[in-house]
Design an enzyme around this catalytic site. Structure first.
Site, PDB file in Angstrom:
ATOM      1  N   LYS A 179       0.815  -1.222   0.000  1.00  0.00           N
ATOM      2  CA  LYS A 179       0.000   0.000   0.000  1.00  0.00           C
ATOM      3  C   LYS A 179       0.848   1.272   0.000  1.00  0.00           C
ATOM      4  O   LYS A 179       0.455   2.276  -0.603  1.00  0.00           O
ATOM      5  CB  LYS A 179      -0.960  -0.007   1.190  1.00  0.00           C
ATOM      6  CG  LYS A 179      -2.030  -1.089   1.088  1.00  0.00           C
ATOM      7  CD  LYS A 179      -2.980  -1.056   2.266  1.00  0.00           C
ATOM      8  CE  LYS A 179      -3.994  -2.199   2.177  1.00  0.00           C
ATOM      9  NZ  LYS A 179      -4.965  -2.166   3.273  1.00  0.00           N
ATOM     10  N   TYR A 235      -9.927 -11.303   8.957  1.00  0.00           N
ATOM     11  CA  TYR A 235     -11.114 -12.147   9.031  1.00  0.00           C
ATOM     12  C   TYR A 235     -10.671 -13.591   8.867  1.00  0.00           C
ATOM     13  O   TYR A 235      -9.513 -13.867   8.522  1.00  0.00           O
ATOM     14  CB  TYR A 235     -12.137 -11.751   7.964  1.00  0.00           C
ATOM     15  CG  TYR A 235     -11.636 -11.845   6.546  1.00  0.00           C
ATOM     16  CD1 TYR A 235     -11.822 -12.995   5.785  1.00  0.00           C
ATOM     17  CD2 TYR A 235     -10.975 -10.775   5.950  1.00  0.00           C
ATOM     18  CE1 TYR A 235     -11.357 -13.085   4.487  1.00  0.00           C
ATOM     19  CE2 TYR A 235     -10.505 -10.850   4.648  1.00  0.00           C
ATOM     20  CZ  TYR A 235     -10.698 -12.004   3.922  1.00  0.00           C
ATOM     21  OH  TYR A 235     -10.229 -12.091   2.639  1.00  0.00           O
TER      22      TYR A 235
END
Length: 277
Positions: free
Chosen positions: A66, A221
């Site tokens: 990123k 998750y």
């Protein structure tokens, strides 16, 4: 088959993004193809250039690229400029537009899907890397009363806080930084944006940070989030993984690329059923 969009990362094989965007496209009548692309750690720029040369229109960017994506972009959204990290790139003849939809996705998941107000609340953000940088600005803009950024390296947390000071001051949001073992007070919302879950490490802060009825959110998750969620449950907090944030940040990216807002709540419900099964 050529692909219009993809998610680039390392690792990326586990990514649910192709399923999410395929479902978005189906529900909004958009004709587009989306893939995942494993990128070598020293090969991000080359991978973006090659994908763009093949006719790619944009990409999502995940760990650990990123910051590189932000450096590669030739123009930025305000939130991406503040974060100095991009999770979404859009290609055009003019160049590469970089955005960061992570924070908007997190705020939407907390306020809409978890039903937890952010305005006027105290929030602890664990970690000071690219994940935290992407969400701090939108959390400030959502009206948090106080946000503490806790990180193993205090100086890194302090730098992130100082970069957001100008955004926070006129909104009355009190920003501060601390080490992981010196977190002051208790918090209504605790967000784990550190690499601890990904690394399989323990929860990096003491349970004393949780206010009564606190919401504890892990950006991960699946199995990676399980230890943090178990910790939250064991100490009386409401626990939430990052699946809702994943879908909502994807919806923001999709809207940027296609000009259409997909039905994210429906797609989240469908994906939750798949993951839980």
């Amino acid at each position: 088959m050529s692909f219009d969009y993809c998610v680039m990362g390392n690792p990326v094989a586990h990514s649910r993004s192709p399923w999410i965007h395929a479902r978005f496209a189906e529900l909004t009548g958009q004709a587009m193809a989306y893939d995942r692309l494993h990128v070598e750690l020293d090969g991000f720029t080359a991978a973006v250039q090659a994908f763009r040369a093949r006719g790619g229109l944009g990409c999502n960017v995940t760990v650990p690229f990123k910051l590189e994506a932000s450096a590669l972009a030739t123009a930025h959204s305000g939130r991406a400029r503040l974060a100095q990290a991009c999770n979404t790139l859009r290609f055009s003849p003019e160049g590469i537009y970089g955005d960061n939809t992570d924070g908007a996705g997190l705020v939407q998941d907390i306020t809409q899907h978890a039903g937890q107000a952010i305005a006027g609340r105290d929030l602890l953000l664990i970690g000071a890397g690219g994940a935290s940088a992407g969400v701090l600005g939108p959390l400030v803009e959502a009206g948090a009363r106080r946000i503490v950024v806790a990180n193993r390296t205090h100086a890194k947390a302090q730098a992130l806080v100082e970069r957001h000071a100008e955004l926070a001051a006129p909104r009355g949001c009190v920003l501060s930084a601390c080490g992981l073992d010196e977190v002051p007070g208790r918090f209504d919302i605790v967000v784990n944006a550190s690499a601890s879950s990904l690394a399989g490490a323990g929860v990096p802060v003491a349970a004393s940070v949780l206010a009564d009825g606190a919401l504890a959110v892990d950006m991960m998750y699946g199995p990676a989030a399980a230890p943090f969620l178990a910790w939250a449950h064991a100490h009386g907090a409401r626990a939430r993984d990052g699946l809702g944030m994943l879908v909502e940040q994807a919806a923001e990216s999709f809207a940027l690329w296609r000009g259409v807002r997909p039905p994210s709540a429906q797609v989240l419900a469908e994906l939750r059923a798949i993951v839980d099964a």
